[in-house]
Motif scaffolding. Sequence first.
Motif, PDB file in Angstrom:
ATOM      1  N   ASP A   1       7.295   5.144   8.027  1.00 16.77           N
ATOM      2  CA  ASP A   1       6.076   4.823   8.775  1.00 16.77           C
ATOM      3  C   ASP A   1       6.404   4.119  10.084  1.00 16.77           C
ATOM      4  O   ASP A   1       5.607   4.149  11.029  1.00 16.77           O
ATOM      5  CB  ASP A   1       5.162   3.920   7.941  1.00 16.77           C
ATOM      6  N   ALA A   2       7.564   3.463  10.142  1.00 17.15           N
ATOM      7  CA  ALA A   2       8.012   2.781  11.357  1.00 17.15           C
ATOM      8  C   ALA A   2       9.534   2.814  11.389  1.00 17.15           C
ATOM      9  O   ALA A   2      10.192   2.861  10.348  1.00 17.15           O
ATOM     10  CB  ALA A   2       7.504   1.340  11.399  1.00 17.15           C
ATOM     11  N   THR A   3      10.096   2.772  12.597  1.00 18.47           N
ATOM     12  CA  THR A   3      11.541   2.889  12.735  1.00 18.47           C
ATOM     13  C   THR A   3      12.029   2.129  13.959  1.00 18.47           C
ATOM     14  O   THR A   3      11.280   1.904  14.909  1.00 18.47           O
ATOM     15  CB  THR A   3      11.958   4.375  12.838  1.00 18.47           C
ATOM     16  N   LEU A   4      13.314   1.762  13.924  1.00 12.97           N
ATOM     17  CA  LEU A   4      13.974   1.160  15.074  1.00 12.97           C
ATOM     18  C   LEU A   4      14.774   2.196  15.861  1.00 12.97           C
ATOM     19  O   LEU A   4      15.377   1.880  16.877  1.00 12.97           O
ATOM     20  CB  LEU A   4      14.908   0.035  14.614  1.00 12.97           C
ATOM     21  N   SER A   5      14.771   3.433  15.376  1.00 15.80           N
ATOM     22  CA  SER A   5      15.526   4.505  16.024  1.00 15.80           C
ATOM     23  C   SER A   5      14.612   5.296  16.958  1.00 15.80           C
ATOM     24  O   SER A   5      13.486   5.652  16.592  1.00 15.80           O
ATOM     25  CB  SER A   5      16.120   5.444  14.974  1.00 15.80           C
TER      26      SER A   5
ATOM     27  N   GLU B   1       8.409  -0.970   7.248  1.00 18.27           N
ATOM     28  CA  GLU B   1       9.103   0.306   7.442  1.00 18.27           C
ATOM     29  C   GLU B   1       8.393   1.447   6.728  1.00 18.27           C
ATOM     30  O   GLU B   1       8.313   2.568   7.233  1.00 18.27           O
ATOM     31  CB  GLU B   1      10.550   0.182   6.933  1.00 18.27           C
ATOM     32  N   ASP B   2       7.849   1.169   5.544  1.00 21.29           N
ATOM     33  CA  ASP B   2       7.188   2.197   4.737  1.00 21.29           C
ATOM     34  C   ASP B   2       6.201   1.492   3.807  1.00 21.29           C
ATOM     35  O   ASP B   2       6.599   0.595   3.053  1.00 21.29           O
ATOM     36  CB  ASP B   2       8.226   2.976   3.930  1.00 21.29           C
ATOM     37  N   LYS B   3       4.939   1.890   3.850  1.00 22.26           N
ATOM     38  CA  LYS B   3       3.920   1.223   3.040  1.00 22.26           C
ATOM     39  C   LYS B   3       4.284   1.198   1.561  1.00 22.26           C
ATOM     40  O   LYS B   3       4.046   0.194   0.870  1.00 22.26           O
ATOM     41  CB  LYS B   3       2.568   1.928   3.211  1.00 22.26           C
ATOM     42  N   ASN B   4       4.848   2.273   1.061  1.00 23.75           N
ATOM     43  CA  ASN B   4       5.141   2.365  -0.368  1.00 23.75           C
ATOM     44  C   ASN B   4       6.445   1.693  -0.771  1.00 23.75           C
ATOM     45  O   ASN B   4       6.720   1.535  -1.958  1.00 23.75           O
ATOM     46  CB  ASN B   4       5.170   3.833  -0.795  1.00 23.75           C
TER      47      ASN B   4
ATOM     48  N   PHE C   1      -3.823 -10.998  14.779  1.00 20.98           N
ATOM     49  CA  PHE C   1      -2.746 -10.626  13.869  1.00 20.98           C
ATOM     50  C   PHE C   1      -2.904  -9.152  13.510  1.00 20.98           C
ATOM     51  O   PHE C   1      -3.999  -8.693  13.175  1.00 20.98           O
ATOM     52  CB  PHE C   1      -2.838 -11.493  12.606  1.00 20.98           C
ATOM     53  N   VAL C   2      -1.814  -8.397  13.566  1.00 19.73           N
ATOM     54  CA  VAL C   2      -1.818  -6.978  13.204  1.00 19.73           C
ATOM     55  C   VAL C   2      -0.783  -6.751  12.103  1.00 19.73           C
ATOM     56  O   VAL C   2       0.346  -7.233  12.196  1.00 19.73           O
ATOM     57  CB  VAL C   2      -1.486  -6.084  14.413  1.00 19.73           C
ATOM     58  N   VAL C   3      -1.203  -6.025  11.065  1.00 13.84           N
ATOM     59  CA  VAL C   3      -0.294  -5.720   9.952  1.00 13.84           C
ATOM     60  C   VAL C   3      -0.326  -4.218   9.700  1.00 13.84           C
ATOM     61  O   VAL C   3      -1.399  -3.618   9.614  1.00 13.84           O
ATOM     62  CB  VAL C   3      -0.698  -6.468   8.670  1.00 13.84           C
ATOM     63  N   GLU C   4       0.843  -3.609   9.572  1.00 12.21           N
ATOM     64  CA  GLU C   4       0.939  -2.172   9.318  1.00 12.21           C
ATOM     65  C   GLU C   4       1.959  -1.888   8.219  1.00 12.21           C
ATOM     66  O   GLU C   4       2.997  -2.553   8.125  1.00 12.21           O
ATOM     67  CB  GLU C   4       1.359  -1.411  10.580  1.00 12.21           C
ATOM     68  N   ASN C   5       1.638  -0.904   7.397  1.00 14.19           N
ATOM     69  CA  ASN C   5       2.605  -0.269   6.482  1.00 14.19           C
ATOM     70  C   ASN C   5       3.206  -1.240   5.461  1.00 14.19           C
ATOM     71  O   ASN C   5       4.406  -1.190   5.187  1.00 14.19           O
ATOM     72  CB  ASN C   5       3.755   0.381   7.278  1.00 14.19           C
ATOM     73  N   ILE C   6       2.396  -2.084   4.869  1.00 15.39           N
ATOM     74  CA  ILE C   6       2.886  -3.040   3.868  1.00 15.39           C
ATOM     75  C   ILE C   6       1.981  -2.997   2.648  1.00 15.39           C
ATOM     76  O   ILE C   6       0.754  -2.891   2.776  1.00 15.39           O
ATOM     77  CB  ILE C   6       2.934  -4.472   4.434  1.00 15.39           C
ATOM     78  N   THR C   7       2.574  -3.096   1.469  1.00 18.94           N
ATOM     79  CA  THR C   7       1.820  -3.261   0.225  1.00 18.94           C
ATOM     80  C   THR C   7       1.848  -4.727  -0.181  1.00 18.94           C
ATOM     81  O   THR C   7       2.924  -5.333  -0.276  1.00 18.94           O
ATOM     82  CB  THR C   7       2.410  -2.398  -0.896  1.00 18.94           C
ATOM     83  N   PHE C   8       0.663  -5.294  -0.403  1.00 22.19           N
ATOM     84  CA  PHE C   8       0.513  -6.675  -0.865  1.00 22.19           C
ATOM     85  C   PHE C   8       0.034  -6.640  -2.312  1.00 22.19           C
ATOM     86  O   PHE C   8      -0.933  -5.944  -2.635  1.00 22.19           O
ATOM     87  CB  PHE C   8      -0.505  -7.426  -0.006  1.00 22.19           C
ATOM     88  N   GLU C   9       0.678  -7.434  -3.140  1.00 24.64           N
ATOM     89  CA  GLU C   9       0.396  -7.347  -4.573  1.00 24.64           C
ATOM     90  C   GLU C   9       0.389  -8.730  -5.211  1.00 24.64           C
ATOM     91  O   GLU C   9       1.231  -9.574  -4.901  1.00 24.64           O
ATOM     92  CB  GLU C   9       1.465  -6.473  -5.239  1.00 24.64           C
ATOM     93  N   ASN C  10      -0.591  -8.950  -6.073  1.00 29.73           N
ATOM     94  CA  ASN C  10      -0.520 -10.069  -7.005  1.00 29.73           C
ATOM     95  C   ASN C  10      -0.321  -9.444  -8.379  1.00 29.73           C
ATOM     96  O   ASN C  10      -1.214  -8.774  -8.907  1.00 29.73           O
ATOM     97  CB  ASN C  10      -1.796 -10.910  -6.976  1.00 29.73           C
TER      98      ASN C  10
END
Length: 401
Positions: free
Chosen positions: A10-14, A151-154, A189-198
């Motif tokens: 979903d995101a890259t440094l390349s 880097e990847d939501k999953n 604040f901007v957040v992309e491609n992350i899974t948050f879990e409790n």
Amino acid sequence: MFTVKNYLPDATLSKYVKVSVRADENIFVKMFLNQELWLERFLREDEILDAIFELNSGKNVLQIEGENFEGNRYVLNKSIRYLEKPFAIVDQNYAGCDKDVAGGIVFCKSLKSLVEILKKENSSYKAVFIRNGIYREKVDLDSSKVMLIGEDKNKTIMTYSLAAGLPAESGGILYTSNTATFTISGEDFVVENITFENSFDRNIPIEHRQAVAVKVLADRIMFFNCAFKSTQDTLYADFGRQYYYKCYIEGDVDFIFGAATAIFEECVICSLDREDRKIKGYVTAASTKPDSNFGFLFIRCKLISNIREKECVYLGRPWHPSSDPQRWANVVFKECYLDEHIHPDGWCEMHGFCPENERFFEYRNFGPGSSKQNPKRPQLDETEAERYTKENVLKEWKVEI
């Protein structure tokens, strides 16, 4: 029709990304980057096409189109953000020392280390790249002007396990607001491609089981392509203006709750089963304040579930914290798909506060869970619905996808 053979983040440094496509039948293939045609080829069955794309800084949209001899088409769209030089990189597998600086980039091994760094750099907008990994941390972030890019939501997962009713470190027991895995209290604040879990196990025998994944206490907060996972009280949206786009949110009881003004656009809202319960849950529990014109607005969302029973989940109920009469909950579902788990009455009371006294509305919803003829489910007319737009709700804040 075709299969993408290689991993696409979903995101890259390349700056360059390789795309490998295998034809599952004889097809014509077109590849576009940011709507510009890069190549066009005919592929025979099992033939593989490799292509290298040069990404622009920021968000890129890769589109692959396949068409067979019968004229059937299949289109795959993939969004990839290229971060040319982030302020920091979080990587739990980084081989160097925590908080190293190399090439002008700070390298952190944990999110808590990142929090410490951001406290010292709170002046300009900062982009942070978070590499894939499972980060088992409870994080409170109060810095403003931050972009957290997974880097990847999953595969970029922030997880912790706490619930109201468990013992607190300082003595006594935890309250709902103390259980959040991730708390944001800094604005812009901007957040992309992350899974948050409790990950709290609700089968543990305690009196209360509220387990917050994310708590948001600031203005102008945006989540794109994120996932929020828990059971009761998953997402605590309690202050300011918030925007959620193409996110996944799951839970059972009151799993989207709070006093914020929040828009959920094209999100998937999944109700989880509660075994041995006739009523399986409630999607929302808004506690909108009377001086707020807007509470929660759902636009073109899909409400689904893993529940076999029908008509067992309410769209919401009004939450009046500590029985505070000075609340006037506002929730609108607009042009949403409602599956068969939604109760025909739509809304219900909570601790003596009745839905007919709140601002609960629907507009042009569809699916087996929609019930436009039920008088307990107020429908907006065309004029009223024009108030509930992204522009009116967010005012001068212009979100960019």
